[in-house]
Write a protein that holds these residues in place. Sequence first.
Motif, PDB file in Angstrom:
ATOM      1  N   HIS A  78      66.653  20.733  82.953  1.00  0.00           N
ATOM      2  CA  HIS A  78      66.328  20.075  81.683  1.00  0.00           C
ATOM      3  C   HIS A  78      64.886  20.375  81.308  1.00  0.00           C
ATOM      4  O   HIS A  78      63.992  20.308  82.162  1.00  0.00           O
ATOM      5  N   GLN A  80      61.843  19.593  78.213  1.00  0.00           N
ATOM      6  CA  GLN A  80      61.378  18.861  77.035  1.00  0.00           C
ATOM      7  C   GLN A  80      60.270  19.690  76.409  1.00  0.00           C
ATOM      8  O   GLN A  80      59.219  19.892  77.022  1.00  0.00           O
ATOM      9  N   LEU A  84      59.059  23.440  69.586  1.00  0.00           N
ATOM     10  CA  LEU A  84      60.168  24.314  69.217  1.00  0.00           C
ATOM     11  C   LEU A  84      60.081  24.634  67.731  1.00  0.00           C
ATOM     12  O   LEU A  84      59.786  23.775  66.904  1.00  0.00           O
ATOM     13  N   VAL A  90      66.052  27.012  70.549  1.00  0.00           N
ATOM     14  CA  VAL A  90      66.961  26.176  71.333  1.00  0.00           C
ATOM     15  C   VAL A  90      68.098  27.014  71.898  1.00  0.00           C
ATOM     16  O   VAL A  90      68.477  26.876  73.069  1.00  0.00           O
ATOM     17  N   HIS A  94      69.246  27.412  75.752  1.00  0.00           N
ATOM     18  CA  HIS A  94      70.626  27.124  76.146  1.00  0.00           C
ATOM     19  C   HIS A  94      71.241  28.310  76.879  1.00  0.00           C
ATOM     20  O   HIS A  94      71.942  28.141  77.896  1.00  0.00           O
ATOM     21  N   THR A  99      69.301  22.463  79.507  1.00  0.00           N
ATOM     22  CA  THR A  99      69.511  21.390  78.554  1.00  0.00           C
ATOM     23  C   THR A  99      68.184  21.124  77.861  1.00  0.00           C
ATOM     24  O   THR A  99      67.141  21.070  78.516  1.00  0.00           O
ATOM     25  N   VAL A 100      68.205  20.952  76.540  1.00  0.00           N
ATOM     26  CA  VAL A 100      66.965  20.934  75.757  1.00  0.00           C
ATOM     27  C   VAL A 100      66.734  19.575  75.102  1.00  0.00           C
ATOM     28  O   VAL A 100      67.565  19.084  74.333  1.00  0.00           O
ATOM     29  N   ARG A 102      64.277  18.118  72.469  1.00  0.00           N
ATOM     30  CA  ARG A 102      63.300  18.516  71.454  1.00  0.00           C
ATOM     31  C   ARG A 102      62.374  17.344  71.174  1.00  0.00           C
ATOM     32  O   ARG A 102      62.814  16.274  70.742  1.00  0.00           O
ATOM     33  N   ALA A 118      69.328  20.832  69.504  1.00  0.00           N
ATOM     34  CA  ALA A 118      68.902  20.373  70.826  1.00  0.00           C
ATOM     35  C   ALA A 118      69.861  19.294  71.330  1.00  0.00           C
ATOM     36  O   ALA A 118      70.606  18.677  70.557  1.00  0.00           O
ATOM     37  N   ASP A 119      69.813  19.056  72.615  1.00  0.00           N
ATOM     38  CA  ASP A 119      70.726  18.089  73.232  1.00  0.00           C
ATOM     39  C   ASP A 119      70.272  16.651  73.042  1.00  0.00           C
ATOM     40  O   ASP A 119      71.081  15.726  73.093  1.00  0.00           O
TER      41      ASP A 119
END
Length: 200
Positions: A78, A80, A84, A90, A94, A99-100, A102, A118-119
Amino acid sequence: MAFIKMCGLQDDATVDLAVELGVDAIGFVFADSPRRVSADRAARLRARVPEGTLSVGVYVKMTLDDIVATAKAANLDHVQVHDLRSADDVRFLHEAGLTVIRAVNTGGAEALSDDFGADLLLVDGAVAGAGRTWDWQDRSALPAGRWVLAGGLTPDNVARALTTSGAWGVDVSSGIESSRGVKDPALMRAFAAAVRAAAA
């Protein structure tokens, strides 16, 4: 139960305490900060984090290639990222298997409305990592759905922040420190207790 992320952890004791407190995510800072850790140290700390607790690398002003390389070296899934630029950024992360999260700063409604795919979205104060509170009152200026609130949270104000903002989760760093970059076990415990009391 609100999602809790404790960020900027740098040593075994604070990671172990965060795990004991049952937080949902632990953040390791790779940006320029008193809380910065190397990829090697993050990997050692990551090994102490059980399955089910997210280990998150935090990045500002790093290239996408460097983000991926650091995350892989630290065994993190993951990331953060606070700067971005587009959905292409993103997508790149991925495709690297990450896992992103933002992270955006307040002060621009367009930043909150842009959907980069983003996730998860994290909304910080005007200056990322500064530990300054901001206005959570106007829900019309805040995102809908699942998002994480950051910026100046403490054991004393986090319950009000959750109730006022409608955030799904919270992210804390300086609000659980006795001095800049030094986590305080009593404040960590008090913060987790305050969040859980608010969500009860």
